[in-house]
Design a protein around this motif. Structure first.
Motif, PDB file in Angstrom:
ATOM      1  N   ASP A 111       1.399  -3.910 -11.611  1.00 50.39           N
ATOM      2  CA  ASP A 111       2.574  -3.329 -11.069  1.00 50.39           C
ATOM      3  C   ASP A 111       3.660  -3.287 -12.213  1.00 50.39           C
ATOM      4  O   ASP A 111       4.111  -2.364 -12.860  1.00 50.39           O
ATOM      5  CB  ASP A 111       3.202  -3.651  -9.833  1.00 50.39           C
ATOM      6  N   LEU A 151       2.315  -1.902 -15.784  1.00 50.49           N
ATOM      7  CA  LEU A 151       1.872  -0.465 -15.896  1.00 50.49           C
ATOM      8  C   LEU A 151       3.081   0.309 -15.664  1.00 50.49           C
ATOM      9  O   LEU A 151       3.597   1.350 -16.319  1.00 50.49           O
ATOM     10  CB  LEU A 151       1.064   0.102 -14.665  1.00 50.49           C
ATOM     11  N   THR A 152       4.223  -0.038 -14.915  1.00 51.34           N
ATOM     12  CA  THR A 152       5.468   0.652 -14.718  1.00 51.34           C
ATOM     13  C   THR A 152       6.228   0.648 -16.188  1.00 51.34           C
ATOM     14  O   THR A 152       6.675   1.778 -16.715  1.00 51.34           O
ATOM     15  CB  THR A 152       6.355  -0.301 -13.778  1.00 51.34           C
ATOM     16  N   THR A 193       3.365   4.589 -10.557  1.00 56.29           N
ATOM     17  CA  THR A 193       2.733   3.062 -10.591  1.00 56.29           C
ATOM     18  C   THR A 193       2.312   2.877  -9.131  1.00 56.29           C
ATOM     19  O   THR A 193       1.341   2.633  -8.899  1.00 56.29           O
ATOM     20  CB  THR A 193       3.447   2.194 -11.002  1.00 56.29           C
TER      21      THR A 193
END
Length: 312
Positions: free
Chosen positions: A84, A87-88, A118
Motif C-alpha cells: 500500500d 504503490l501509492t 491503490t
C-alpha cells in the motif's frame, strides 16, 4: 608529456564538455524536469513492490518460505501494508511524470487519486491470485517436462512475465499512468517476454519457454491459449495523420480466440481473428483471419489437415 600537463588537458576537455552538455539546446529534448518537487518513479521501489506482491500471491514460494497457516495473516498483512505504501507513492509519481502543470508544490488531486486507486488494486488481489493459479496449472498441464504446478510458479519465466503483466493490467485498467508499463518492461528485461499491459489475456494462459514472445497493446486473447517462444502478436501497419505522425491508439493487434495454439517463431499481424481451436505452426506468417479449427504450417494451404504435431 608531464603528468601535470596531461591532467591540465583532461581538465580542459572536461570543462568544455560540461559547458556543451549544460547548453539548453543540447539537453532540452532529453531533460525531465520534476514537477511539484516529485521525483521520478523508482525501479528499485517497484522491484520491492513486486517482491512483496509475489510473497502475497504465492506464499511460501517467495518471501518468507517458512510461512504457515498460523502465521499467514501476519505474513499477508505485513506485506500488504508495505505494498500500500510503495504503490501509492509510485502511482503518484507516475501521474506527476505526465503532469502538465508547471507550478511547484503539492498536488492534492494526484495524491488522493493515488490512494484511491491503490485501494482498488488491493481489492483485486484475490481475483488476481486465482488467475495466476490457473496460469500455473495450465503451464503444468501444457509442459510434459513439468513435475508440478509449484515448479512452474517457482521456475518458469512465463509465470514471472504473467505475474508482472496481470498486476500491470489491473493498474492499467484503473487508469494508472506509467507504472504499468515500467512493470511489464521489468519482466521483459528479465525474461525476454514482452507483454503490453493494455493487452487483454484470458484464463489458463501459458507461454512455453517464452523468450522473444511479443504481445501488443490491443491484443485480445481468450481462454486456454498456448504460445511458444518467439511468437509475435503484432501490428501490421501504423497509420499516419496529415502531418505524417503515427496515429496513437486504435485496435491494431490480433484477436486470438479460445483454445488456440501458436508454435515457435510464428508471426501474427494486424487486427485479424484467429478462430477458436486453431493451430498455427512454427515460423508461419499470418495476416488474414483464420476460421475456427484451422491448422496451418509452412508450405501447407489453409484447411489441409495435419496429424497432431506433424510439421508443427
Amino acid at each position: 608529456m608531464s603528468e601535470f600537463r596531461q591532467q591540465a588537458k583532461i581538465n580542459s576537455v572536461l570543462e568544455l564538455t560540461t559547458e556543451q552538455l549544460c547548453d539548453p539546446a543540447s539537453y532540452e529534448k532529453v531533460y525531465h524536469r520534476p514537477l511539484h518537487d516529485e521525483p521520478m518513479p523508482s525501479v528499485a521501489a517497484l522491484s520491492e513492490l513486486m517482491d512483496r506482491l509475489r510473497a502475497v500471491l504465492f506464499p511460501g514460494y517467495f518471501g518468507n518460505s517458512s510461512v504457515s497457516p498460523e502465521s499467514m495473516r501476519y505474513h499477508i498483512g505485513a506485506n500488504l501494508f508495505e505494498v500500500d505504501r510503495l504503490l501509492t507513492d509510485q502511482v503518484r509519481r507516475g501521474y506527476c511524470f505526465f503532469c502538465e502543470l508547471e507550478r511547484g508544490g503539492e498536488c492534492q488531486d494526484c495524491d488522493a487519486r493515488a490512494r484511491r486507486l491503490t485501494g482498488e488494486f488491493l481489492g483485486a488481489l484475490p481475483q488476481l491470485r486465482e488467475l495466476l493459479a490457473e496460469d500455473a496449472q495450465a503451464a503444468y498441464e501444457g509442459d510434459p517436462s513439468s513435475r508440478s504446478p509449484g515448479e512452474t510458479i517457482f521456475c518458469y519465466p512465463s509465470l514471472v512475465a504473467l505475474t508482472h503483466y496481470r498486476v500491470a493490467h489491473v493498474l492499467h485498467t484503473l487508469g494508472v499512468d506509467l507504472i504499468p508499463r515500467i512493470l511489464t518492461e521489468m519482466a521483459h528485461a528479465a525474461t525476454g517476454i514482452d507483454i503490453h499491459p493494455g493487452a487483454v489475456i484470458g484464463r489458463r494462459f501459458f507461454i512455453d519457454h517464452g523468450t522473444g514472445t511479443v504481445i501488443g497493446e490491443t491484443c485480445i486473447i481468450g481462454d486456454n491459449v498456448r504460445l511458444y517462444q518467439g511468437v509475435t502478436l503484432g501490428a501490421k501497419s501504423f497509420p499516419k495523420d496529415g502531418q505524417g505522425r503515427l496515429v496513437k491508439g486504435g485496435a491494431r493487434h490480433p484477436v486470438v480466440e479460445n483454445d488456440v495454439v501458436i508454435y515457435s517463431g510464428a508471426t501474427v499481424l494486424g487486427r485479424i481473428t484467429i478462430g477458436q481451436g486453431a493451430v498455427i505452426g512454427g515460423n508461419v506468417w499470418v495476416t488474414t483471419d483464420l476460421p475456427p479449427g484451422a491448422r496451418i504450417s509452412q508450405q501447407r494451404p489453409l484447411g489441409v489437415p495435419l496429424v497432431d504435431g506433424g510439421g508443427i
